[in-house]
Motif scaffolding. Structure first.
Motif, PDB file in Angstrom:
ATOM      1  N   GLY A 114       0.828  -1.190   0.000  1.00 40.89           N
ATOM      2  CA  GLY A 114       0.000   0.000   0.000  1.00 40.89           C
ATOM      3  C   GLY A 114       0.864   1.242   0.000  1.00 40.89           C
ATOM      4  N   PRO A 115       0.266   2.391  -0.241  1.00 40.86           N
ATOM      5  CA  PRO A 115       1.035   3.639  -0.205  1.00 40.86           C
ATOM      6  C   PRO A 115       1.655   3.863   1.167  1.00 40.86           C
ATOM      7  CG  PRO A 115      -1.165   3.993  -1.134  1.00 40.86           C
ATOM      8  CD  PRO A 115      -1.164   2.613  -0.533  1.00 40.86           C
ATOM      9  N   LYS A 119       8.370   1.107   0.341  1.00 40.10           N
ATOM     10  CA  LYS A 119       9.005   0.383  -0.761  1.00 40.10           C
ATOM     11  C   LYS A 119      10.258   1.098  -1.257  1.00 40.10           C
ATOM     12  CE  LYS A 119       5.418   0.322  -3.558  1.00 40.10           C
ATOM     13  NZ  LYS A 119       4.492   1.119  -2.695  1.00 40.10           N
ATOM     14  N   ASP A 142       4.047   4.732 -10.534  1.00 42.99           N
ATOM     15  CA  ASP A 142       3.225   5.666  -9.755  1.00 42.99           C
ATOM     16  C   ASP A 142       2.189   6.278 -10.677  1.00 42.99           C
ATOM     17  OD1 ASP A 142       4.474   5.913  -6.995  1.00 42.99           O
ATOM     18  OD2 ASP A 142       6.218   6.374  -8.236  1.00 42.99           O
ATOM     19  N   GLU A 193       8.929  -1.630  -8.621  1.00 46.69           N
ATOM     20  CA  GLU A 193       8.117  -1.078  -7.541  1.00 46.69           C
ATOM     21  C   GLU A 193       6.739  -0.745  -8.099  1.00 46.69           C
ATOM     22  OE1 GLU A 193       7.830   2.643  -4.401  1.00 46.69           O
ATOM     23  OE2 GLU A 193       9.790   2.115  -5.229  1.00 46.69           O
ATOM     24  N   GLY A 196       1.345   1.879  -5.435  1.00 42.32           N
ATOM     25  CA  GLY A 196       0.887   1.618  -4.076  1.00 42.32           C
ATOM     26  C   GLY A 196      -0.599   1.310  -4.029  1.00 42.32           C
ATOM     27  N   ASN A 197      -0.928   0.044  -3.807  1.00 42.85           N
ATOM     28  CA  ASN A 197      -2.319  -0.409  -3.865  1.00 42.85           C
ATOM     29  C   ASN A 197      -2.339  -1.836  -3.330  1.00 42.85           C
ATOM     30  OD1 ASN A 197      -4.863  -1.379  -4.637  1.00 42.85           O
ATOM     31  ND2 ASN A 197      -4.809  -0.444  -6.654  1.00 42.85           N
TER      32      ASN A 197
END
Length: 317
Positions: A114-115, A119, A142, A193, A196-197
């Motif tokens: 997640g955000p 990472k 992103d 990477e 974020g999810n």
């Protein structure tokens, strides 16, 4: 719209290459829906959006693919048909990526979280730890900005930034194009990477060799139970920011138990990129994966050499 998760299509684009050269957004929004068999990117530029056809066929099992469609105009059967079609297309691109990694002796690791799980911070620490030991390259996903790619380059590794626009995950097609902008010699660790999810990235195979899911101690011990798919498909789950555990009343034992409950085959590591706690275990896991890939590459080379020697000697291989 992507029927699997509802994210927009035709918006993703590579905005900066490995050296940080930016690709302008204007004039690059044309349809990228042409067939891309075998993922041959030799003649393609990287400043255009990728028509975000997805799919999934991974070398190791990442669990059942979740159904993410939310379009009330479609009945369940139609949504399943669309999802399978989208994922099947992505599978072909992922298979091409996987073959490319194997042929080049590259180990690709898909980082999911997640955000704010840490990472990029973990990657910066990883680059420093592997300096002089193993080359590292990074693909950053992103929705907007090149901030993370710039952090990676400042740490000493080449990085390509993919902005997905409204898209909530990377797919194999995007990754295949990004590979053309990265130096990928034998022994390279390629870290991908993901956006974020905690939901949609779990469904999309990128052609990676390993999956690493990160969860920070600040997110709560129940995250693996709430979002099981992204944990169930992981080869390793990294608990990050463990130095903050005493300050946020995190129950590490409960978090570990919940991870093990949904991801019984995953290795669980506890790491603080800030203090270095557990970093050696993470780096060791990465290096073991790299050594396995190089050993396989050497074995294939020896098999080919043996075939050639046998042919030269006039006997069966």
């Amino acid at each position: 719209m992507c029927a699997v998760c509802g994210c927009g299509t035709g918006e993703a684009r590579i905005v900066s290459d490995a050296n940080g050269h930016h690709h302008p957004a204007e004039g690059d929004h044309h349809d990228h829906a042409h067939d891309h068999d075998g993922h041959d990117h030799g003649g393609h530029g990287h400043d255009h959006p990728h028509d975000h056809d997805h799919g999934h066929a991974h070398g190791h099992d990442h669990g059942e693919r979740p159904m993410h469609a939310h379009d009330p105009a479609l009945d369940g059967r139609r949504m399943v048909e669309i999802e399978r079609s989208i994922l099947a297309k992505n599978d072909a691109f992922a298979a091409a990526n996987r073959a490319r990694f194997a042929a080049a002796g590259v180990v690709a690791v898909n980082l999911l979280a997640g955000p704010g799980a840490g990472k990029t911070t973990l990657l910066v620490a990883t680059i420093a730890a592997l300096a002089g030991r193993r080359p590292v390259a990074v693909i950053e996903g992103d929705q907007q900005t090149s901030n993370d790619a710039e952090r990676i380059r400042a740490a000493g590794a080449p990085a390509v930034q993919i902005n997905t626009g409204k898209g909530c995950h990377l797919d194999a097609h995007m990754v295949g194009h990004a590979l053309d902008a990265l130096p990928l010699g034998p022994g390279t660790l390629l870290a991908i990477e993901n956006v974020g999810n905690l939901v949609c990235p779990a469904a999309f195979d990128l052609g990676e060799d390993r999956r690493a899911t990160l969860v920070s101690v600040t997110e709560g011990e129940d995250k693996p139970l709430k979002y099981p798919d992204i944990f169930a498909g992981a080869d390793v789950v990294v608990i990050t920011k463990v130095d903050l555990a005493p300050h946020v009343d995190a129950d590490l034992d409960l978090l570990r138990a919940n991870i093990a409950r949904v991801a019984p085959r995953a290795r669980i590591l506890a790491v603080s990129a800030r203090t270095g706690e557990g970093l050696a275990d993470w780096v060791g896991w990465l290096e073991a994966a790299g050594a396995e890939r190089l050993a396989a590459l050497a074995g294939e080379a020896e098999a080919r050499a043996a075939t050639l020697r046998a042919a030269a000697a006039g006997r069966p291989a």
